[in-house]
Design a protein around this motif. Structure first.
Motif, PDB file in Angstrom:
ATOM      1  N   PHE A 143      -8.611   5.422  -4.203  1.00  0.00           N
ATOM      2  CA  PHE A 143      -7.967   4.138  -3.713  1.00  0.00           C
ATOM      3  C   PHE A 143      -8.455   3.942  -2.496  1.00  0.00           C
ATOM      4  O   PHE A 143      -8.108   4.755  -1.623  1.00  0.00           O
ATOM      5  N   THR A 144      -8.972   2.806  -1.952  1.00  0.00           N
ATOM      6  CA  THR A 144      -9.284   2.508  -0.364  1.00  0.00           C
ATOM      7  C   THR A 144      -8.254   1.470  -0.021  1.00  0.00           C
ATOM      8  O   THR A 144      -8.583   0.135  -0.739  1.00  0.00           O
ATOM      9  N   VAL A 145      -7.382   1.423   0.916  1.00  0.00           N
ATOM     10  CA  VAL A 145      -6.625   0.339   1.116  1.00  0.00           C
ATOM     11  C   VAL A 145      -6.568   0.247   2.617  1.00  0.00           C
ATOM     12  O   VAL A 145      -7.121   1.046   3.421  1.00  0.00           O
ATOM     13  N   GLU A 146      -6.128  -0.963   3.211  1.00  0.00           N
ATOM     14  CA  GLU A 146      -6.184  -1.307   4.513  1.00  0.00           C
ATOM     15  C   GLU A 146      -4.757  -1.941   4.811  1.00  0.00           C
ATOM     16  O   GLU A 146      -4.369  -2.644   4.313  1.00  0.00           O
ATOM     17  N   VAL A 147      -4.449  -1.155   5.925  1.00  0.00           N
ATOM     18  CA  VAL A 147      -2.795  -1.780   6.570  1.00  0.00           C
ATOM     19  C   VAL A 147      -2.992  -2.036   8.147  1.00  0.00           C
ATOM     20  O   VAL A 147      -3.797  -1.406   8.739  1.00  0.00           O
ATOM     21  N   ALA A 148      -2.319  -3.008   8.509  1.00  0.00           N
ATOM     22  CA  ALA A 148      -2.261  -3.568   9.789  1.00  0.00           C
ATOM     23  C   ALA A 148      -1.763  -2.404  10.954  1.00  0.00           C
ATOM     24  O   ALA A 148      -2.135  -2.451  12.122  1.00  0.00           O
ATOM     25  N   ARG A 149      -0.766  -1.702  10.745  1.00  0.00           N
ATOM     26  CA  ARG A 149       0.020  -0.953  11.715  1.00  0.00           C
ATOM     27  C   ARG A 149       0.033   0.588  11.134  1.00  0.00           C
ATOM     28  O   ARG A 149       0.128   0.900  10.040  1.00  0.00           O
ATOM     29  N   GLU A 150      -0.189   1.641  12.076  1.00  0.00           N
ATOM     30  CA  GLU A 150       0.065   2.862  12.008  1.00  0.00           C
ATOM     31  C   GLU A 150       1.296   3.387  11.171  1.00  0.00           C
ATOM     32  O   GLU A 150       1.233   4.103  10.227  1.00  0.00           O
ATOM     33  N   SER A 151       2.362   2.788  11.597  1.00  0.00           N
ATOM     34  CA  SER A 151       3.498   3.021  11.164  1.00  0.00           C
ATOM     35  C   SER A 151       3.777   2.921   9.596  1.00  0.00           C
ATOM     36  O   SER A 151       4.310   3.752   8.780  1.00  0.00           O
ATOM     37  N   LEU A 152       3.297   1.629   9.097  1.00  0.00           N
ATOM     38  CA  LEU A 152       3.210   1.287   7.895  1.00  0.00           C
ATOM     39  C   LEU A 152       1.875   2.488   6.958  1.00  0.00           C
ATOM     40  O   LEU A 152       2.306   2.685   6.015  1.00  0.00           O
ATOM     41  N   ALA A 153       1.030   2.409   7.700  1.00  0.00           N
ATOM     42  CA  ALA A 153      -0.121   3.374   7.092  1.00  0.00           C
ATOM     43  C   ALA A 153       0.672   4.742   6.655  1.00  0.00           C
ATOM     44  O   ALA A 153       0.532   5.428   5.659  1.00  0.00           O
ATOM     45  N   ARG A 154       1.240   5.015   7.576  1.00  0.00           N
ATOM     46  CA  ARG A 154       1.867   6.457   7.363  1.00  0.00           C
ATOM     47  C   ARG A 154       3.336   6.561   6.425  1.00  0.00           C
ATOM     48  O   ARG A 154       2.949   7.411   5.493  1.00  0.00           O
ATOM     49  N   SER A 155       3.757   5.472   6.546  1.00  0.00           N
ATOM     50  CA  SER A 155       4.871   5.255   5.356  1.00  0.00           C
ATOM     51  C   SER A 155       4.256   5.176   4.131  1.00  0.00           C
ATOM     52  O   SER A 155       4.860   5.689   2.962  1.00  0.00           O
ATOM     53  N   LEU A 156       3.173   4.516   4.020  1.00  0.00           N
ATOM     54  CA  LEU A 156       2.466   4.137   2.544  1.00  0.00           C
ATOM     55  C   LEU A 156       1.711   5.632   2.210  1.00  0.00           C
ATOM     56  O   LEU A 156       1.907   5.679   0.822  1.00  0.00           O
ATOM     57  N   ALA A 157       1.169   6.443   2.953  1.00  0.00           N
ATOM     58  CA  ALA A 157       0.669   7.662   2.389  1.00  0.00           C
ATOM     59  C   ALA A 157       1.800   8.423   1.974  1.00  0.00           C
ATOM     60  O   ALA A 157       1.600   9.167   0.903  1.00  0.00           O
ATOM     61  N   ASP A 158       2.857   8.591   2.758  1.00  0.00           N
ATOM     62  CA  ASP A 158       3.953   9.391   2.264  1.00  0.00           C
ATOM     63  C   ASP A 158       4.449   8.991   0.879  1.00  0.00           C
ATOM     64  O   ASP A 158       4.775   9.739  -0.103  1.00  0.00           O
ATOM     65  N   ALA A 159       4.644   7.496   0.617  1.00  0.00           N
ATOM     66  CA  ALA A 159       5.212   6.949  -0.470  1.00  0.00           C
ATOM     67  C   ALA A 159       4.141   7.296  -1.638  1.00  0.00           C
ATOM     68  O   ALA A 159       4.612   7.750  -2.618  1.00  0.00           O
ATOM     69  N   VAL A 160       2.779   7.401  -1.368  1.00  0.00           N
ATOM     70  CA  VAL A 160       1.935   7.483  -2.527  1.00  0.00           C
ATOM     71  C   VAL A 160       1.985   9.038  -2.822  1.00  0.00           C
ATOM     72  O   VAL A 160       2.009   9.416  -4.061  1.00  0.00           O
ATOM     73  N   MET A 161       2.059   9.997  -1.800  1.00  0.00           N
ATOM     74  CA  MET A 161       2.080  11.290  -2.148  1.00  0.00           C
ATOM     75  C   MET A 161       3.257  11.780  -2.772  1.00  0.00           C
ATOM     76  O   MET A 161       3.530  12.555  -3.950  1.00  0.00           O
ATOM     77  N   GLU A 162       4.378  11.045  -2.678  1.00  0.00           N
ATOM     78  CA  GLU A 162       5.713  11.284  -3.267  1.00  0.00           C
ATOM     79  C   GLU A 162       5.838  10.766  -4.688  1.00  0.00           C
ATOM     80  O   GLU A 162       6.557  11.297  -5.436  1.00  0.00           O
ATOM     81  N   ARG A 163       5.302   9.579  -4.690  1.00  0.00           N
ATOM     82  CA  ARG A 163       5.240   9.035  -5.975  1.00  0.00           C
ATOM     83  C   ARG A 163       4.560   9.517  -7.146  1.00  0.00           C
ATOM     84  O   ARG A 163       4.694   9.561  -8.627  1.00  0.00           O
TER      85      ARG A 163
END
Length: 555
Positions: free
Chosen positions: A448-468
């Protein structure tokens, strides 16, 4: 009863009742013998006592079986004593005084008072006393009737306590609404009107500071596990901790602000702590989390002048305000992702996903071709290589993938519109304001390739995907520069993609009113103007339309 001065005992006599016409005689007087009368009193379901009003202390001369059942005292104990032996420390003076006054006035009365049983238990006793007179009209006895009304009194008291509690809660809610009306209106209007996150946060803290001692808002940084303070208003502390620009999310905190912020981030609910320093303008602090689904955006720290302000009702209002602010931030971040020139591009792989299972069953590759939103749920278009319509529908039957339509089927595969039931990934992207750009499924792996505006949200999203997701892994993380194409650049690029004939057919059709209904110019007219047959004109026009639509959708 204590002589003629008052008691809760009772009596019977041989004369008429008070105020009764002496010429009137009960119809049963001659028909019922004395034995039946005595048996009726002995077996009556209410307690019956008779007190001798001619004796100084008005002792009882009779008590029935029901009196023993209610009080625990047998008749042989009660007879010869005044009824005051039922009284104790829990007996109020007021009903006793009312009985005393009635006896002094040779009158009847009914009271409810607390009495004690033989075993010491308190009970509510409804006592009715009435004088009985002799032939000369003198009161010679007092008859009393006792009923245990404890259950009724308890129900009445419970109802009164409930009514009082409801009234207190109603008054507290009215006070709360009056006090918080301004902050709720200011925060909600600030969220609705803000066009940037900084403006939103400024409006929110100003609204909070208008009601409380002060407030500040911090942005959550998952990589550093800190909340970085941003907008402030009013009193926010005057110690060294208040001067710090951030608060670490750390369970080791002992100060009220650090503890409240840490618990708000980790537990995602409002946390309140008292401030031990009585010299400060604030006696309590509340940390209100801004979270939208799985995304944690930040925390509002609110200082109250009175710790009683943060009651259960107010906590609920703050929680609701936190969700409102988080929703507003999510909307702004989603818009920022769409229009930002600089974004964070994430690529992550997932090995356990319904699309992976579908590709494995069909032994094919899946390539994302866009999304549509005209159904009751979001759907995506996927190109499936080396797959037939029949095979796709059979493979999806009974799985977490729903096939809505097969748009076309060719020699190399088909284009399918489908959706994933309970698609948690779509929820994660929405929570973080992320935009899906591409999906490829091949060899048991979905990328999956996604775009996020802020780095803090990108890191949070990456953590959530790997956890989920089981087997989830971050394959790529990079800053991407995206420049908005101007209208002139878009038109020039499209013109370069069109042949001269295609461009000519498109311009003639548009300016000649071919796309209006009814047609201002027919296909024959336009074909003739180009010196070609009608079929050739339509071939050029369809090719131009296909390129135009593709350029718009790809853009």
């Amino acid at each position: 009863m204590s002589g003629r001065s008052g008691r809760d005992g009772v009596v019977e006599g041989t004369g008429p009742w008070p105020d009764e016409d002496e010429s009137v005689i009960a119809a049963s007087t001659d028909a019922v013998d004395e034995t039946l009368k005595t048996r009726t009193m002995d077996e009556a379901p209410v307690g019956i006592t008779i007190a001798d009003a001619t004796e100084p202390d008005m002792p009882l001369v009779y008590a029935n079986t029901a009196f023993e059942r209610i009080t625990g005292y047998p008749p042989e104990y009660a007879v010869g004593r005044n009824c005051r032996f039922l009284q104790g420390d829990g007996t109020r003076d007021e009903p006793v005084a009312r009985m005393r006054e009635a006896i002094e006035n040779d009158a009847a009365t009914t009271v409810e008072l607390r009495n004690y049983r033989r075993d010491g238990d308190l009970f509510w006793n409804e006592v009715t006393i009435a004088p009985l007179r002799d032939d000369d009209g003198e009161v010679t006895y007092y008859v009393g009737f006792q009923q245990d009304v404890t259950r009724r009194k308890r129900a009445e008291q419970a109802a009164a306590r409930r009514a009082a509690r409801i009234e207190r809660e109603r008054a507290a809610q009215e006070l709360l609404l009056d006090r918080l009306d301004g902050v709720v209106a200011e925060v909600t209007s600030g969220v609705a009107e803000a066009r940037s996150r900084s403006v939103l946060e400024r409006r929110v803290v100003e609204g909070l500071a208008g009601t409380y001692a002060g407030a500040w808002i911090g942005t959550y940084q998952p990589a550093e596990e800190t909340v970085v303070r941003g907008a402030t208003s009013g009193w926010i502390g005057d110690d060294e901790a208040a001067a710090e620009g951030s608060v670490a999310v750390d369970e080791a905190h002992t100060d009220p602000v650090g503890t409240a912020v840490t618990r708000a981030v980790t537990d995602r609910r409002v946390w309140i702590r008292t401030c031990p320093d009585p010299t400060t303008p604030s006696t309590a602090v509340a940390a209100v989390p801004f979270h939208y689904g799985d995304a944690m955006y930040g925390v509002a720290v609110v200082f109250a002048e009175n710790s009683g302000e943060f009651d259960d009702h107010e906590r609920a209002v703050l929680r609701s305000l936190g969700r409102t602010v988080a929703t507003g931030i999510n909307t702004l971040e989603s818009q920022r992702t769409l229009r930002s020139e600089d974004t964070i591009e994430l690529q992550f792989t997932v090995m356990r996903h319904p699309l992976v299972d579908l590709a494995a069953t069909l032994d094919c590759r899946l390539a994302y071709r866009g999304n549509v939103a005209d159904r009751d749920r979001p759907t995506n278009l996927f190109e499936l290589s080396d797959a037939t319509t029949e095979a796709v529908r059979a493979a999806a039957d009974g799985t977490a993938v729903t096939v809505h339509a097969v748009l076309f089927e060719g020699e190399t595969g088909c284009l399918v519109e489908l959706s994933v039931v309970d698609d948690s990934l779509r929820g994660l992207l929405a929570d973080h304001g992320a935009e899906l750009r591409d999906v490829h499924v091949d060899g048991g792996v979905a990328r999956f390739t996604v775009e996020v505006a802020r780095e803090s949200l990108a890191r949070s999203l990456a953590d959530a995907v790997m956890e989920r997701y089981e087997g989830g892994d971050l394959a790529s993380y990079r800053h991407a520069e995206r420049r908005e194409e101007t209208r002139q650049e878009f038109a020039a690029r499209l013109r370069d993609e069109l042949t001269d004939r295609q461009y000519a057919a498109l311009i003639r059709a548009y300016t000649g009113g071919f796309f209006e209904w009814p047609h201002e110019a027919t296909g024959d007219d336009l074909a003739e103007s180009m010196g070609v047959c009608r079929s050739t004109f339509h071939e050029h026009l369809r090719a131009a339309q296909r390129k135009l639509i593709g350029a718009v959708l790809d853009r």
